[in-house]
Scaffold this active site. Structure first.
Site, PDB file in Angstrom:
ATOM      1  N   ASN A 176     -42.938  -4.005  21.155  1.00 44.32           N
ATOM      2  CA  ASN A 176     -42.062  -4.632  20.163  1.00 44.32           C
ATOM      3  C   ASN A 176     -41.112  -3.558  19.645  1.00 44.32           C
ATOM      4  O   ASN A 176     -41.503  -2.705  18.861  1.00 44.32           O
ATOM      5  CB  ASN A 176     -42.914  -5.194  19.015  1.00 44.32           C
ATOM      6  CG  ASN A 176     -42.048  -5.753  17.886  1.00 44.32           C
ATOM      7  OD1 ASN A 176     -40.843  -5.948  18.048  1.00 44.32           O
ATOM      8  ND2 ASN A 176     -42.667  -6.012  16.747  1.00 44.32           N
ATOM      9  N   LYS A 189     -38.603  -3.974  17.751  1.00 42.61           N
ATOM     10  CA  LYS A 189     -38.055  -4.299  16.424  1.00 42.61           C
ATOM     11  C   LYS A 189     -36.534  -4.086  16.402  1.00 42.61           C
ATOM     12  O   LYS A 189     -35.873  -4.353  17.396  1.00 42.61           O
ATOM     13  CB  LYS A 189     -38.756  -3.477  15.343  1.00 42.61           C
ATOM     14  CG  LYS A 189     -40.269  -3.533  15.448  1.00 42.61           C
ATOM     15  CD  LYS A 189     -40.962  -2.990  14.239  1.00 42.61           C
ATOM     16  CE  LYS A 189     -42.454  -2.939  14.490  1.00 42.61           C
ATOM     17  NZ  LYS A 189     -43.240  -2.684  13.301  1.00 42.61           N
ATOM     18  N   HIS A 245     -44.523 -12.559  13.406  1.00 45.50           N
ATOM     19  CA  HIS A 245     -44.788 -11.145  13.077  1.00 45.50           C
ATOM     20  C   HIS A 245     -44.829 -11.000  11.556  1.00 45.50           C
ATOM     21  O   HIS A 245     -44.076 -11.690  10.849  1.00 45.50           O
ATOM     22  CB  HIS A 245     -43.695 -10.259  13.677  1.00 45.50           C
ATOM     23  CG  HIS A 245     -44.038  -8.806  13.611  1.00 45.50           C
ATOM     24  ND1 HIS A 245     -43.884  -8.067  12.465  1.00 45.50           N
ATOM     25  CD2 HIS A 245     -44.555  -7.961  14.541  1.00 45.50           C
ATOM     26  CE1 HIS A 245     -44.286  -6.817  12.698  1.00 45.50           C
ATOM     27  NE2 HIS A 245     -44.701  -6.735  13.941  1.00 45.50           N
ATOM     28  N   GLU A 267     -43.595  -8.919   9.671  1.00 44.31           N
ATOM     29  CA  GLU A 267     -42.289  -8.611   9.065  1.00 44.31           C
ATOM     30  C   GLU A 267     -41.475  -9.892   8.870  1.00 44.31           C
ATOM     31  O   GLU A 267     -40.714 -10.009   7.913  1.00 44.31           O
ATOM     32  CB  GLU A 267     -41.554  -7.570   9.932  1.00 44.31           C
ATOM     33  CG  GLU A 267     -42.183  -6.192   9.770  1.00 44.31           C
ATOM     34  CD  GLU A 267     -42.081  -5.276  10.975  1.00 44.31           C
ATOM     35  OE1 GLU A 267     -41.227  -5.509  11.845  1.00 44.31           O
ATOM     36  OE2 GLU A 267     -42.882  -4.330  11.051  1.00 44.31           O
ATOM     37  N   GLU A 283     -52.883  -8.346  13.930  1.00 43.43           N
ATOM     38  CA  GLU A 283     -52.172  -7.185  13.414  1.00 43.43           C
ATOM     39  C   GLU A 283     -52.371  -7.076  11.904  1.00 43.43           C
ATOM     40  O   GLU A 283     -51.634  -7.716  11.129  1.00 43.43           O
ATOM     41  CB  GLU A 283     -50.682  -7.314  13.700  1.00 43.43           C
ATOM     42  CG  GLU A 283     -50.328  -7.413  15.160  1.00 43.43           C
ATOM     43  CD  GLU A 283     -48.929  -6.874  15.415  1.00 43.43           C
ATOM     44  OE1 GLU A 283     -48.791  -5.910  16.175  1.00 43.43           O
ATOM     45  OE2 GLU A 283     -47.971  -7.393  14.823  1.00 43.43           O
ATOM     46  N   GLY A 289     -47.244   0.354  11.488  1.00 48.63           N
ATOM     47  CA  GLY A 289     -46.274   1.412  11.187  1.00 48.63           C
ATOM     48  C   GLY A 289     -46.744   2.416  10.149  1.00 48.63           C
ATOM     49  O   GLY A 289     -45.948   3.197   9.639  1.00 48.63           O
ATOM     50  N   SER A 313     -50.391   0.616  14.668  1.00 47.73           N
ATOM     51  CA  SER A 313     -50.497   2.070  14.850  1.00 47.73           C
ATOM     52  C   SER A 313     -51.316   2.469  16.072  1.00 47.73           C
ATOM     53  O   SER A 313     -52.081   3.443  16.035  1.00 47.73           O
ATOM     54  CB  SER A 313     -51.071   2.727  13.583  1.00 47.73           C
ATOM     55  OG  SER A 313     -50.172   2.542  12.499  1.00 47.73           O
TER      56      SER A 313
HETATM   57  C1  PEP Z   1     -45.934  -4.063  15.310  1.00 46.72           C
HETATM   58  O1  PEP Z   1     -44.959  -4.028  14.569  1.00 46.72           O
HETATM   59  O2  PEP Z   1     -46.215  -5.110  15.897  1.00 46.72           O
HETATM   60  C2  PEP Z   1     -46.752  -2.854  15.438  1.00 46.72           C
HETATM   61  C3  PEP Z   1     -47.966  -2.996  15.896  1.00 46.72           C
HETATM   62  O3  PEP Z   1     -46.174  -1.688  15.030  1.00 46.72           O
HETATM   63  P1  PEP Z   1     -46.836  -0.222  15.135  1.00 46.72           P
HETATM   64  O4  PEP Z   1     -47.454  -0.089  16.496  1.00 46.72           O
HETATM   65  O5  PEP Z   1     -45.695   0.713  14.921  1.00 46.72           O
HETATM   66  O6  PEP Z   1     -47.853  -0.138  14.051  1.00 46.72           O
END
Ligand code: PEP
Length: 252
Positions: free
Chosen positions: A10, A12, A98, A100, A170, A176, A213
């Site tokens: 992803n 973003k 997601h 976000e 998630e 992040g 992460s």
């Molecule tokens: C995400 O935004 O779906 C995600 C898992 O981000 P990150 O791996 O940076 O935590």
């Protein structure tokens, strides 16, 4: 039958013109074409055409992904992307719900459900994201929240579809932040999601990804778990060297 791992990137709101194509050629050098996993890269909408050309020219088993879609084919929805358009330009997979989108843009479960159904109906895979906030985690409500989100987000989604429904767990607090969930937390949640999917009539082949992460270093501890079928990857997926290392280590 075992489920094939999926390592979904992803990106973003990152990457500029030319960088998508450069990424795919670098990745093609780094990952074996016979890799025993499915890959997917989800870019911003204006990069999809560039990315499609690059992915088509690569022997890697990589799908073209979008980061959201509306549920209507067309209409007065400034700023949204039609699932019809995405499918027609070759998008094969769509990330939906997601955190976000849910938190920053207030997309409720009811809309997420419509978006998931719209993607699946147009032959695109839907990666449905669910996860609890830090506050909900701290108050011991994770499972309750995540299972309620799962049920509500699948409200419009038939149990059997031609294209694939994928679930991504998630935890919002792990995205992040550099603070990935522990394998114990992931094991318990993925087990609960698997059970709920069964109760709702979805296939035992439904892939459940962990996201939050993930790195080349921590991915083996998640992939060792029975109900983890891959990862949805943010930060680590922006660098082809790190993404390739995560894929490699995830398959050990
Ligand atoms: C995400 O935004 O779906 C995600 C898992 O981000 P990150 O791996 O940076 O935590």
């Amino acid at each position: 039958m075992s489920r094939k791992p999926l390592f979904a990137a992803n990106w973003k709101m990152n990457k500029l013109p030319g960088e998508g194509a450069a990424f795919v050629s670098a990745l093609t050098e780094l990952v074996d074409r016979g890799v025993a996993a499915d890959l997917m890269i989800a870019s911003q909408a204006p990069m999809l055409v560039e990315l499609k050309a690059a992915i088509s020219a690569s022997p890697l088993p990589c799908k073209l992904g979008a980061q959201n879609c509306h549920w209507l084919a067309s209409g007065a929805h400034t700023g949204e992307n039609s699932p019809e358009l995405l499918a027609k330009i070759g998008v094969q997979s769509v990330i939906i719900g997601h955190s976000e989108r849910r938190i920053l843009y207030r997309e409720p479960d009811s809309e997420v459900a419509l978006r998931v159904r719209a993607a699946l109906e147009r032959g695109m895979d839907a990666i449905l994201c669910i996860g609890e906030t830090k506050e909900q985690f701290d108050s011991g409500k994770s499972k309750e929240v995540v299972l309620a989100q799962l049920k509500a987000s699948l409200h419009e989604v038939p149990a059997r579809t031609e294209s694939e429904l994928v679930i991504a767990y998630e935890p919002v607090w792990a995205i992040g932040t550099g603070l990935a969930a522990t394998p114990e937390i992931v094991k318990e949640m993925h087990g609960a999601i698997r059970k709920e999917l069964g109760a709702l009539g979805y296939s035992t082949q439904t892939r459940i990804l962990y996201g939050g992460s993930t790195t080349p270093e921590n991915i083996p501890s998640f992939m060792a778990l029975e109900d983890v079928d891959g990862a949805l990857i943010g930060g680590t997926s922006l660098d082809p060297v790190k993404y390739a290392a995560l894929i490699k280590n995830g398959l050990i």
